[in-house]
Design a protein around this motif. Sequence first.
Motif, PDB file in Angstrom:
ATOM      1  N   VAL A   1       0.838  -1.195   0.000  1.00 54.51           N
ATOM      2  CA  VAL A   1       0.000   0.000   0.000  1.00 54.51           C
ATOM      3  C   VAL A   1       0.877   1.251   0.000  1.00 54.51           C
ATOM      4  O   VAL A   1       0.631   2.210  -0.729  1.00 54.51           O
ATOM      5  N   ILE A   2       1.940   1.211   0.818  1.00 51.41           N
ATOM      6  CA  ILE A   2       2.854   2.353   0.872  1.00 51.41           C
ATOM      7  C   ILE A   2       3.469   2.590  -0.503  1.00 51.41           C
ATOM      8  O   ILE A   2       3.546   3.723  -0.982  1.00 51.41           O
ATOM      9  N   ALA A   3       3.890   1.509  -1.145  1.00 51.06           N
ATOM     10  CA  ALA A   3       4.501   1.642  -2.472  1.00 51.06           C
ATOM     11  C   ALA A   3       3.545   2.336  -3.427  1.00 51.06           C
ATOM     12  O   ALA A   3       3.917   3.289  -4.117  1.00 51.06           O
ATOM     13  N   ALA A   4       2.294   1.890  -3.424  1.00 49.72           N
ATOM     14  CA  ALA A   4       1.315   2.488  -4.326  1.00 49.72           C
ATOM     15  C   ALA A   4       1.091   3.956  -3.979  1.00 49.72           C
ATOM     16  O   ALA A   4       1.041   4.818  -4.859  1.00 49.72           O
ATOM     17  N   PHE A   5       1.009   4.253  -2.682  1.00 52.73           N
ATOM     18  CA  PHE A   5       0.747   5.622  -2.251  1.00 52.73           C
ATOM     19  C   PHE A   5       1.891   6.559  -2.606  1.00 52.73           C
ATOM     20  O   PHE A   5       1.690   7.626  -3.168  1.00 52.73           O
TER      21      PHE A   5
ATOM     22  N   LEU B   1      13.092 -17.629  -0.526  1.00 52.48           N
ATOM     23  CA  LEU B   1      12.309 -17.058  -1.620  1.00 52.48           C
ATOM     24  C   LEU B   1      12.364 -18.028  -2.787  1.00 52.48           C
ATOM     25  O   LEU B   1      13.429 -18.231  -3.365  1.00 52.48           O
ATOM     26  N   ASP B   2      11.247 -18.631  -3.125  1.00 51.90           N
ATOM     27  CA  ASP B   2      11.279 -19.490  -4.307  1.00 51.90           C
ATOM     28  C   ASP B   2      10.762 -18.717  -5.515  1.00 51.90           C
ATOM     29  O   ASP B   2      10.210 -17.625  -5.390  1.00 51.90           O
ATOM     30  N   ALA B   3      10.967 -19.273  -6.678  1.00 51.31           N
ATOM     31  CA  ALA B   3      10.670 -18.561  -7.916  1.00 51.31           C
ATOM     32  C   ALA B   3       9.219 -18.086  -7.968  1.00 51.31           C
ATOM     33  O   ALA B   3       8.954 -16.940  -8.342  1.00 51.31           O
ATOM     34  N   SER B   4       8.297 -18.941  -7.554  1.00 48.47           N
ATOM     35  CA  SER B   4       6.886 -18.557  -7.682  1.00 48.47           C
ATOM     36  C   SER B   4       6.555 -17.383  -6.766  1.00 48.47           C
ATOM     37  O   SER B   4       5.795 -16.492  -7.139  1.00 48.47           O
ATOM     38  N   THR B   5       7.145 -17.358  -5.572  1.00 45.18           N
ATOM     39  CA  THR B   5       6.905 -16.233  -4.669  1.00 45.18           C
ATOM     40  C   THR B   5       7.485 -14.949  -5.252  1.00 45.18           C
ATOM     41  O   THR B   5       6.863 -13.894  -5.189  1.00 45.18           O
ATOM     42  N   ILE B   6       8.683 -15.054  -5.827  1.00 40.37           N
ATOM     43  CA  ILE B   6       9.309 -13.872  -6.433  1.00 40.37           C
ATOM     44  C   ILE B   6       8.442 -13.326  -7.555  1.00 40.37           C
ATOM     45  O   ILE B   6       8.181 -12.128  -7.630  1.00 40.37           O
ATOM     46  N   ILE B   7       7.975 -14.212  -8.409  1.00 42.03           N
ATOM     47  CA  ILE B   7       7.166 -13.770  -9.548  1.00 42.03           C
ATOM     48  C   ILE B   7       5.879 -13.122  -9.060  1.00 42.03           C
ATOM     49  O   ILE B   7       5.505 -12.027  -9.506  1.00 42.03           O
ATOM     50  N   LEU B   8       5.228 -13.764  -8.108  1.00 41.89           N
ATOM     51  CA  LEU B   8       3.977 -13.225  -7.584  1.00 41.89           C
ATOM     52  C   LEU B   8       4.205 -11.857  -6.952  1.00 41.89           C
ATOM     53  O   LEU B   8       3.488 -10.888  -7.224  1.00 41.89           O
ATOM     54  N   THR B   9       5.235 -11.756  -6.103  1.00 39.01           N
ATOM     55  CA  THR B   9       5.529 -10.501  -5.431  1.00 39.01           C
ATOM     56  C   THR B   9       5.858  -9.411  -6.443  1.00 39.01           C
ATOM     57  O   THR B   9       5.379  -8.280  -6.325  1.00 39.01           O
ATOM     58  N   SER B  10       6.669  -9.748  -7.442  1.00 42.71           N
ATOM     59  CA  SER B  10       7.068  -8.764  -8.447  1.00 42.71           C
ATOM     60  C   SER B  10       5.858  -8.256  -9.217  1.00 42.71           C
ATOM     61  O   SER B  10       5.693  -7.049  -9.415  1.00 42.71           O
ATOM     62  N   CYS B  11       5.016  -9.177  -9.647  1.00 42.85           N
ATOM     63  CA  CYS B  11       3.821  -8.779 -10.408  1.00 42.85           C
ATOM     64  C   CYS B  11       2.935  -7.870  -9.557  1.00 42.85           C
ATOM     65  O   CYS B  11       2.448  -6.847 -10.031  1.00 42.85           O
ATOM     66  N   LEU B  12       2.761  -8.253  -8.283  1.00 46.30           N
ATOM     67  CA  LEU B  12       1.932  -7.446  -7.392  1.00 46.30           C
ATOM     68  C   LEU B  12       2.512  -6.044  -7.236  1.00 46.30           C
ATOM     69  O   LEU B  12       1.786  -5.056  -7.258  1.00 46.30           O
ATOM     70  N   PHE B  13       3.822  -5.969  -7.105  1.00 45.41           N
ATOM     71  CA  PHE B  13       4.478  -4.677  -6.914  1.00 45.41           C
ATOM     72  C   PHE B  13       4.260  -3.774  -8.122  1.00 45.41           C
ATOM     73  O   PHE B  13       3.880  -2.608  -7.994  1.00 45.41           O
ATOM     74  N   VAL B  14       4.476  -4.332  -9.310  1.00 45.85           N
ATOM     75  CA  VAL B  14       4.282  -3.545 -10.532  1.00 45.85           C
ATOM     76  C   VAL B  14       2.806  -3.150 -10.657  1.00 45.85           C
ATOM     77  O   VAL B  14       2.482  -2.002 -10.989  1.00 45.85           O
ATOM     78  N   ALA B  15       1.924  -4.084 -10.333  1.00 38.99           N
ATOM     79  CA  ALA B  15       0.493  -3.792 -10.432  1.00 38.99           C
ATOM     80  C   ALA B  15       0.104  -2.656  -9.490  1.00 38.99           C
ATOM     81  O   ALA B  15      -0.645  -1.753  -9.867  1.00 38.99           O
ATOM     82  N   MET B  16       0.633  -2.686  -8.263  1.00 37.44           N
ATOM     83  CA  MET B  16       0.312  -1.627  -7.308  1.00 37.44           C
ATOM     84  C   MET B  16       0.862  -0.290  -7.799  1.00 37.44           C
ATOM     85  O   MET B  16       0.227   0.745  -7.641  1.00 37.44           O
TER      86      MET B  16
END
Lengths: 372, 232
Positions: free
Chosen positions: A259-263, A331-346
């Motif tokens: 949320v902070i990142a998006a804000f 940190l496994d690959a799927s977590t990294i991908i999910l986190t990265s996508c979420l970050f860009v999306a936010m």
Amino acid sequence: MFLALREIRHSKARYMLILVILLLVSFLVLFVTGLARGLAYANISAIENMPSNYYVVQGDADHTFRRSQLNDAELKAARAVVGDKNATPLAVQMSTITAADADVKADITFFAVDMDGMLAPKVIQGEGISNESQGSVIVDQKLEQSGITIGSTIRDQASGMSWKVAGFVQDSSYSHTPVVFINNRDWQEMKQGVGQGAAEAQSVPYNVIALHADTGQVKEITGQLDNVEVITQKQAISSIPGYSAEQNSLLMMIVFLFVIAAFVLAVFFYVITIQKTSQFGILKAMGTKMSYLAWSVVGQVMILSVASLCISLLLTFGMNRALPESMPFQLDASTIILTSCLFVAMSLLGALISVAKVAKVDALEAIGRTGA
Amino acid sequence: MSAKLLMKQVTKTYGDGDSTLSVLSNLNLQVNEGEFVAVLGPSGSGKSTFLSAAGALLTPTSGEIFIDGESLTNKDKGELTKLRLEKIGFMFQSAQLLPYLKVEEQLLYVARLAKLDTREAKQRAAYLLKRLEIWERRDRYPEQLSGGEKQRVAIARAWMNKPAILFADEPTASLDFNRGREVVRMIADEVKSEGKAAVMVTHDERMLEWCDRVLYLEEGHLIEKKSLVTVH
Ligand SMILES: Nc1ncnc2c1ncn2[C@@H]1O[C@H](COP(=O)(O)OP(=O)(O)O)[C@@H](O)[C@H]1O
Ligand SMILES: [Mg+2]
């Protein structure tokens, strides 16, 4: 992207500042996520690494292994459905041990399992034990840090029994304590030793039955047996004492970081966009389509968030190597991908406010205005 | 002779209810190919309103406007944007260049919008910048240019996509007298050499030397007063 890239080129300092902030936030997101996953693993790796996907627990046990009590009747019923190999009993007992040759006291969890069944520990060092052996255990390698080695004798404080460490297993934790695997024979002796005597001689109850089953078989078992519940591995893990509380507070931190990142991004970009209102008016008057301007704003955010994400991924990997063993991080690959996508999306979500602002700018602003 | 700009009975009324202000009332104007028209008027007379309406930025309350034979009535926002890109060149008060584009890129940007071939765009940009004598400054940012140089870039940018007509909103307002006259001369030169048309709005009577026609915006109408043109 023509405008987006050239604007970044022209105002390097301004965009560098945003990049650094995004970098710090995304690094923190990745780092806390890795820590949360690492802590989770350090907490419950023994269950996570089990090949079973379902567990039969007593109906009123709240999914908690230690509160559940089952006996041979339930095991027989379960085995009738899924086959002998795919159902095996598990007994769990928390305790404290001391070692004879080292000045240590350690909280551990006993797992009593069938040494020929699917829950049998996979020994990585030393020797395994059989169902017939007596006085030998397999322990989690983390106990090595407490000075326990193969051949050490450990003593259970509660029962006063002693065993020799025959081998080590890896990644076997339950509720943050190392697991000590014993066979059913020693388990019976331990339970009867502290029990009321030889009255209930044949067999002491165990806690749960681990299953390797499909959903159909699970339904069949719950249909046949009263007063039991079949839970998934996930449910079992989240019911391990402390697990949910720990993960939830870390999850809350991660959500806040997103949320902070998006804000932060939204506010930065909004301020920059407001400063450029007259420029957008000119661009529109000259015949720039709104969709072009929207992509320009979104493109800038994309460039900045993806760039900062790449750098922070490198930082995270570097950090992971530098971290001491005792600090759990995973940190496994799927977590990294999910986190990265979420970050860009936010980040993109934050950019939308600016796009809305740009859409509101009237091309008329260009005429009759003095300004830069 | 074809009309590059045709305005028929154009009226623009601001406000609603009892406090309405008719800034343009039944205004008629025709600007032909090769013509450079100046529109004069004191501040608040409606010059900007007139130019916005003619430049497809503002929809008049009533009346019809044609750019290069195309009617603006019944066009939606997207179509008007496209028409501005292809048919109209704008010059604004104080240049209004994009601060983060180098001189040459200011021209290449509008060419990109119009989907001009890159090589062709480079050639045309070079041609215009050389004609306006700012070719040596092509790699500078606007902040490194003088006011006169900026307006010359703005002229080049306005002509980049070969528009049918150029609208200039007080292009000399931020320049001193000599530089202002120079800029007006350059606009006039381009009109003649490209066979286009231009309308310049100004309140400065000293800038009219190169204009073919001078019109006064009074009470919402355009009035021709040839005799007033002073010769310097
Ligand atoms: N959006 C608007 N709403 C109401 N009145 C306006 C608006 N824009 C301009 N006006 C009024 O119209 C008149 C003419 O304005 P403008 O066209 O800007 O004149 P000029 O450019 O000659 O100074 C002014 O009295 C101004 O107050
Ligand atoms: Mg004005």
